[in-house]
Enzyme design. Sequence first.
Site, PDB file in Angstrom:
ATOM      1  CB  CYS A 117      -2.895 -24.518 -42.664  1.00  0.00           C
ATOM      2  SG  CYS A 117      -3.710 -23.738 -41.244  1.00  0.00           S
ATOM      3  CG  HIS A 152       1.278 -25.881 -40.812  1.00  0.00           C
ATOM      4  ND1 HIS A 152       1.508 -24.853 -41.688  1.00  0.00           N
ATOM      5  CD2 HIS A 152       0.128 -25.583 -40.161  1.00  0.00           C
ATOM      6  CE1 HIS A 152       0.545 -23.949 -41.581  1.00  0.00           C
ATOM      7  NE2 HIS A 152      -0.319 -24.378 -40.662  1.00  0.00           N
ATOM      8  CD  GLU A 201       4.293 -25.945 -43.594  1.00  0.00           C
ATOM      9  OE1 GLU A 201       3.711 -24.895 -43.261  1.00  0.00           O
ATOM     10  OE2 GLU A 201       3.692 -27.045 -43.715  1.00  0.00           O
TER      11      GLU A 201
END
Length: 235
Positions: free
Chosen positions: A87, A196, A198
């Site tokens: 991002c 994202h 993660e």
Amino acid sequence: MTVRIGVITFPGSLDDRDAQRAIRVAGAEPVALWHGEHDLKGVDGLVLPGGFSYGDYLRAGAIAALAPIMAEVKDAAAQGMPILGICNGFQMLVEAHLLPGGLIRNAHQQFICRDQRLRVENTSTAWTSHFTEGQEIVIPLKNGDGGYIADDETRARIEGEGLVAFRYVGVNPNGSVDDIAGLTNERGNVVGLMPHPEHAVEPGFGPDTAVAMRSGVDGLSFFTSAVASLVGAAA
């Protein structure tokens, strides 16, 4: 071998701790790094995390791309170190000219947050080897400046050289040209994407799946891919 992957914190970073957690879940050791230093602390790989560095003033990622530590990031990229920009980190990589093109305000001029389907286009990078080409995955997306742009010459080069790593599937959430959600460099060590990964590494915290709510862990393969590539390179 203990793989050590650094996560750089900038003023306004929001997802640096999440990235550290993902690295740990993937079996590596996360190392906290600071934007104002010139020390990568001997790490094997790097993550530039999401957030709103410097408040997204000027352009998202533009000021962070000039941070002191980015000189070391550029050197590490040139030497083949695996580097992932997530991002805001993707925006930094583009602003630092480590990846081509640019990122602008979403086409609908609104911040968007959703679980987004992606198609894996390139599995020959340090961060995508545990996927299969054409595989569809679901990764959380949250951005206001995620519209990928590039001129016609750059778009032709990206497509011709297979540098598109991920494309949006089902819906293009921010107006990115050619549905581009993520890119790789020619060498395959630098990857950037707007979603994202993660946030999709542990059951109970990821996107909903047909199996159960919050059970999606498609993001984990980004980090295990990097760990495997580093272990393989050291063998």
